[in-house]
Design a protein around this motif. Structure first.
Motif, PDB file in Angstrom:
ATOM      1  N   ALA A  66     -23.723 -49.335  22.703  1.00 39.76           N
ATOM      2  CA  ALA A  66     -25.153 -49.624  22.852  1.00 39.76           C
ATOM      3  C   ALA A  66     -25.577 -50.861  22.065  1.00 39.76           C
ATOM      4  O   ALA A  66     -26.398 -51.648  22.518  1.00 39.76           O
ATOM      5  CB  ALA A  66     -25.976 -48.414  22.407  1.00 39.76           C
ATOM      6  N   LEU A  67     -25.012 -51.046  20.865  1.00 43.26           N
ATOM      7  CA  LEU A  67     -25.503 -52.087  19.961  1.00 43.26           C
ATOM      8  C   LEU A  67     -25.423 -53.482  20.560  1.00 43.26           C
ATOM      9  O   LEU A  67     -26.431 -54.191  20.637  1.00 43.26           O
ATOM     10  CB  LEU A  67     -24.728 -52.045  18.642  1.00 43.26           C
ATOM     11  CG  LEU A  67     -25.146 -53.084  17.599  1.00 43.26           C
ATOM     12  CD1 LEU A  67     -26.583 -52.857  17.155  1.00 43.26           C
ATOM     13  CD2 LEU A  67     -24.200 -53.045  16.401  1.00 43.26           C
ATOM     14  N   LEU A  68     -24.237 -53.912  20.973  1.00 48.40           N
ATOM     15  CA  LEU A  68     -24.066 -55.274  21.465  1.00 48.40           C
ATOM     16  C   LEU A  68     -24.734 -55.495  22.810  1.00 48.40           C
ATOM     17  O   LEU A  68     -25.093 -56.627  23.147  1.00 48.40           O
ATOM     18  CB  LEU A  68     -22.578 -55.629  21.560  1.00 48.40           C
ATOM     19  CG  LEU A  68     -21.999 -56.363  20.343  1.00 48.40           C
ATOM     20  CD1 LEU A  68     -22.066 -55.501  19.095  1.00 48.40           C
ATOM     21  CD2 LEU A  68     -20.555 -56.806  20.600  1.00 48.40           C
ATOM     22  N   ASP A  69     -24.925 -54.430  23.577  1.00 44.23           N
ATOM     23  CA  ASP A  69     -25.489 -54.604  24.910  1.00 44.23           C
ATOM     24  C   ASP A  69     -27.001 -54.481  24.943  1.00 44.23           C
ATOM     25  O   ASP A  69     -27.680 -55.316  25.539  1.00 44.23           O
ATOM     26  CB  ASP A  69     -24.885 -53.589  25.886  1.00 44.23           C
ATOM     27  CG  ASP A  69     -25.119 -54.001  27.332  1.00 44.23           C
ATOM     28  OD1 ASP A  69     -24.469 -54.962  27.782  1.00 44.23           O
ATOM     29  OD2 ASP A  69     -25.962 -53.380  28.005  1.00 44.23           O
ATOM     30  N   SER A  79     -29.054 -46.866   8.701  1.00 44.71           N
ATOM     31  CA  SER A  79     -28.821 -46.566  10.110  1.00 44.71           C
ATOM     32  C   SER A  79     -28.110 -45.238  10.294  1.00 44.71           C
ATOM     33  O   SER A  79     -27.560 -44.672   9.346  1.00 44.71           O
ATOM     34  CB  SER A  79     -27.982 -47.686  10.750  1.00 44.71           C
ATOM     35  OG  SER A  79     -26.656 -47.663  10.245  1.00 44.71           O
ATOM     36  N   ALA A  80     -28.138 -44.770  11.528  1.00 40.82           N
ATOM     37  CA  ALA A  80     -27.396 -43.574  11.927  1.00 40.82           C
ATOM     38  C   ALA A  80     -26.859 -43.821  13.325  1.00 40.82           C
ATOM     39  O   ALA A  80     -27.450 -44.573  14.106  1.00 40.82           O
ATOM     40  CB  ALA A  80     -28.308 -42.345  11.905  1.00 40.82           C
ATOM     41  N   VAL A  81     -25.743 -43.195  13.652  1.00 38.60           N
ATOM     42  CA  VAL A  81     -25.098 -43.464  14.937  1.00 38.60           C
ATOM     43  C   VAL A  81     -24.483 -42.200  15.506  1.00 38.60           C
ATOM     44  O   VAL A  81     -24.068 -41.305  14.768  1.00 38.60           O
ATOM     45  CB  VAL A  81     -24.002 -44.555  14.774  1.00 38.60           C
ATOM     46  CG1 VAL A  81     -22.862 -44.041  13.909  1.00 38.60           C
ATOM     47  CG2 VAL A  81     -23.493 -45.045  16.116  1.00 38.60           C
ATOM     48  N   GLN A  82     -24.456 -42.129  16.826  1.00 36.93           N
ATOM     49  CA  GLN A  82     -23.725 -41.085  17.557  1.00 36.93           C
ATOM     50  C   GLN A  82     -22.670 -41.807  18.385  1.00 36.93           C
ATOM     51  O   GLN A  82     -22.998 -42.587  19.278  1.00 36.93           O
ATOM     52  CB  GLN A  82     -24.662 -40.286  18.466  1.00 36.93           C
ATOM     53  CG  GLN A  82     -23.980 -39.162  19.241  1.00 36.93           C
ATOM     54  CD  GLN A  82     -23.598 -38.004  18.329  1.00 36.93           C
ATOM     55  OE1 GLN A  82     -24.405 -37.532  17.552  1.00 36.93           O
ATOM     56  NE2 GLN A  82     -22.353 -37.562  18.423  1.00 36.93           N
ATOM     57  N   MET A  83     -21.412 -41.570  18.062  1.00 37.98           N
ATOM     58  CA  MET A  83     -20.333 -42.255  18.752  1.00 37.98           C
ATOM     59  C   MET A  83     -19.951 -41.537  20.050  1.00 37.98           C
ATOM     60  O   MET A  83     -20.166 -40.332  20.203  1.00 37.98           O
ATOM     61  CB  MET A  83     -19.102 -42.355  17.845  1.00 37.98           C
ATOM     62  CG  MET A  83     -19.358 -43.066  16.526  1.00 37.98           C
ATOM     63  SD  MET A  83     -19.789 -44.815  16.694  1.00 37.98           S
ATOM     64  CE  MET A  83     -18.159 -45.497  17.036  1.00 37.98           C
ATOM     65  N   THR A  84     -19.390 -42.287  20.975  1.00 37.00           N
ATOM     66  CA  THR A  84     -18.909 -41.708  22.228  1.00 37.00           C
ATOM     67  C   THR A  84     -17.465 -41.238  22.052  1.00 37.00           C
ATOM     68  O   THR A  84     -16.797 -41.563  21.073  1.00 37.00           O
ATOM     69  CB  THR A  84     -18.941 -42.754  23.359  1.00 37.00           C
ATOM     70  OG1 THR A  84     -17.948 -43.757  23.078  1.00 37.00           O
ATOM     71  CG2 THR A  84     -20.308 -43.410  23.474  1.00 37.00           C
ATOM     72  N   GLY A  87     -22.923 -44.738  21.141  1.00 37.26           N
ATOM     73  CA  GLY A  87     -23.700 -44.329  22.304  1.00 37.26           C
ATOM     74  C   GLY A  87     -25.191 -44.267  22.016  1.00 37.26           C
ATOM     75  O   GLY A  87     -26.019 -44.568  22.865  1.00 37.26           O
ATOM     76  N   GLU A  88     -25.543 -43.886  20.802  1.00 36.05           N
ATOM     77  CA  GLU A  88     -26.929 -43.836  20.341  1.00 36.05           C
ATOM     78  C   GLU A  88     -26.981 -44.366  18.918  1.00 36.05           C
ATOM     79  O   GLU A  88     -26.092 -44.077  18.109  1.00 36.05           O
ATOM     80  CB  GLU A  88     -27.473 -42.395  20.348  1.00 36.05           C
ATOM     81  CG  GLU A  88     -27.439 -41.694  21.693  1.00 36.05           C
ATOM     82  CD  GLU A  88     -28.582 -42.121  22.603  1.00 36.05           C
ATOM     83  OE1 GLU A  88     -29.439 -42.928  22.156  1.00 36.05           O
ATOM     84  OE2 GLU A  88     -28.611 -41.657  23.753  1.00 36.05           O
ATOM     85  N   SER A  93     -31.561 -47.741  20.044  1.00 37.42           N
ATOM     86  CA  SER A  93     -30.998 -48.117  21.342  1.00 37.42           C
ATOM     87  C   SER A  93     -29.977 -47.074  21.755  1.00 37.42           C
ATOM     88  O   SER A  93     -29.415 -46.359  20.920  1.00 37.42           O
ATOM     89  CB  SER A  93     -30.360 -49.509  21.285  1.00 37.42           C
ATOM     90  OG  SER A  93     -29.209 -49.536  20.470  1.00 37.42           O
ATOM     91  N   GLY A  94     -29.751 -46.982  23.072  1.00 34.56           N
ATOM     92  CA  GLY A  94     -28.822 -45.981  23.572  1.00 34.56           C
ATOM     93  C   GLY A  94     -28.429 -46.223  25.009  1.00 34.56           C
ATOM     94  O   GLY A  94     -29.007 -47.060  25.707  1.00 34.56           O
ATOM     95  N   ILE A  95     -27.438 -45.432  25.474  1.00 38.79           N
ATOM     96  CA  ILE A  95     -26.845 -45.655  26.802  1.00 38.79           C
ATOM     97  C   ILE A  95     -26.907 -44.434  27.716  1.00 38.79           C
ATOM     98  O   ILE A  95     -26.340 -44.448  28.790  1.00 38.79           O
ATOM     99  CB  ILE A  95     -25.380 -46.099  26.661  1.00 38.79           C
ATOM    100  CG1 ILE A  95     -24.542 -44.993  25.992  1.00 38.79           C
ATOM    101  CG2 ILE A  95     -25.283 -47.409  25.877  1.00 38.79           C
ATOM    102  CD1 ILE A  95     -23.048 -45.276  25.959  1.00 38.79           C
TER     103      ILE A  95
END
Length: 330
Positions: free
Chosen positions: A173-176, A198-203, A209-210, A227-229
Motif C-alpha cells: 500500500a505504501l509505495l502505491d 506508525s502501525a502496519v498490517q502485513m499481507t 496491506g494496511e 492507506s490500504g489495498i
C-alpha cells in the motif's frame, strides 16, 4: 498547430492508457510512441490510442532519436533501471510514483540526470495541479483559523493486482497509494518532522496491506494518514482549525474543497478547474521546464522526492518490509 514535444511512453498498462488519452487532447504534445516487452501489445496500444510508433522493446524506443521525453509507466521495481536507461540514451524523464524503491536510488538518478544535463521528475500529479495552490492559499487566509492537525486517507480495492501483492515488484500500500497522503501532508505542513509513529498490517506475501502513519511536526502540528489495498475509502483530506474545518474531496485528484465554520455550517464550496484527466498539468510543466533549460520542476523538486522516499524508507524499516535484493540493491 505547433508541436512542442514528442513523447514516448514506456509501458502499455492502465496508467499508460489514461495518459495517452490525455495527451490526445493536448495540442502541446505529439503522441509519438509506446514501448512494451510485447510488440503485439504495443501495436494494439498504438491502434487504440492513435500513436505513431510501436516498439517491441524498451531498448528499441531508446534508439529512436525522435523521442524527446519518456513517461515511465512500469511497476515501481523497474523505475530505477528504466530511468537510468532513458538518461543514458539522452532522454528527458517523467516517472510515475513511487519514484524509486528507495531514497538511495533516487539520489543516484538525480546525480546521473545532472551529469547528462537532462530533466527528470516524479509524476506525482497532485503536486502539479491547481488545487495545490488553492488549498495552501485558503490555509494562509486562515479562513478556518489556526490549523494544527490534518487527516488524509487513500484506500482502493487493489489486492488482486500482482504489482501490489508481489515483493519483487515493490508492492504494498505504501509505495502505491500511501505516497499520496504523505505528499498531501508535506505539501501543506512542510517537512520539519520531529517524529513519526506508525502501525502496519502485513499481507501473506510480505508487503504492507494496511498502514497508519502519524507525523509530528516541530511546530506542534500533526498529520494522521492511512492507506490500504482492501477496500474503498472516502479519500478525504481534512484540515482542523480553530474557527472551523476544511475538507478536500479526494487527495489523489481533488475535485472540490468545502469550508465549514465553527457551527459546522458550509460557508464556502470551491470547485477545482475543469481538467482533461489531471495528468496534463505534470506534462505541461515538464515540457515548459525542458524548453527553458531546467533540470527539475518547481512543483516537485528533487529534494522533495528524496525526502518522501526517505520517509517511506524509514517506515519500511520500522515495519520490517525489505524488498528482494535484486531490486533494493540496484
Amino acid at each position: 498547430m505547433e508541436i512542442f514535444m514528442k513523447i514516448g511512453i514506456l509501458g502499455a498498462g492502465g496508467i499508460a492508457g489514461v495518459l495517452a488519452e490525455t495527451m490526445n487532447k493536448m495540442p502541446e504534445v505529439e503522441c509519438y510512441g509506446v514501448a512494451s516487452r510485447s510488440l503485439a501489445k504495443a501495436q494494439a496500444f498504438v491502434k487504440e490510442h492513435g500513436f505513431q510508433k510501436a516498439f517491441g522493446s524498451y531498448e528499441e524506443m531508446m534508439e529512436d532519436s525522435e523521442v524527446e521525453l519518456v513517461y515511465i509507466a512500469t511497476p515501481h521495481s523497474h523505475h530505477y533501471r528504466h530511468m537510468k536507461m532513458c538518461l543514458e540514451a539522452g532522454k528527458h524523464v517523467l516517472c510515475e510514483k513511487a519514484f524509486t524503491v528507495n531514497a538511495r536510488q533516487a539520489e543516484e538518478i538525480f546525480t546521473l540526470a545532472r551529469k547528462k544535463n537532462l530533466l527528470v521528475t516524479e509524476a506525482i500529479w497532485t503536486r502539479y495541479m491547481p488545487s495545490r495552490k488553492m488549498i495552501n492559499e485558503l490555509l494562509e487566509e486562515k479562513m478556518i483559523g489556526d490549523v494544527r492537525k490534518l487527516t488524509a486517507n487513500l484506500d482502493y480495492y487493489i489486492c488482486e493486482k500482482d504489482r501490489i501483492m508481489k515483493p519483487e515488484l515493490a508492492g504494498g500500500a505504501l509505495l502505491d497509494v500511501g505516497v499520496y497522503p504523505l505528499n498531501f501532508a508535506c505539501m501543506s505542513f512542510g517537512d520539519q518532522i520531529s517524529d513519526i509513529q506508525s502501525a502496519v498490517q502485513m499481507t501473506d506475501t510480505g508487503v504492507d496491506g494496511e498502514n497508519v502513519m502519524t507525523l509530528f511536526y516541530e511546530d506542534g502540528r500533526v498529520a494522521v494518514l492511512t492507506s490500504g489495498i482492501y477496500g474503498l475509502s472516502d479519500r478525504q483530506g481534512i484540515f482542523y482549525g480553530s474557527k472551523g474545518y476544511m475538507v478536500v474531496d479526494n487527495v489523489n485528484n481533488p475535485i472540490g474543497i468545502k469550508v465549514y465554520n465553527k457551527d459546522r455550517e458550509l460557508i464556502k464550496d470551491i470547485p477545482v478547474p475543469e481538467q482533461i484527466s489531471g495528468y496534463e498539468y505534470e506534462i505541461l510543466e515538464t515540457i515548459d521546464c525542458i524548453k527553458n533549460g531546467k533540470l527539475e520542476c518547481s512543483s516537485m523538486p528533487h529534494e522533495d522526492t528524496i525526502k518522501i522516499m526517505k520517509l517511506m524508507d524509514g517506515l519500511r524499516k520500522e515495519w520490517g518490509l525489505q524488498y528482494p535484493d535484486e531490486i533494493e540493491s540496484l
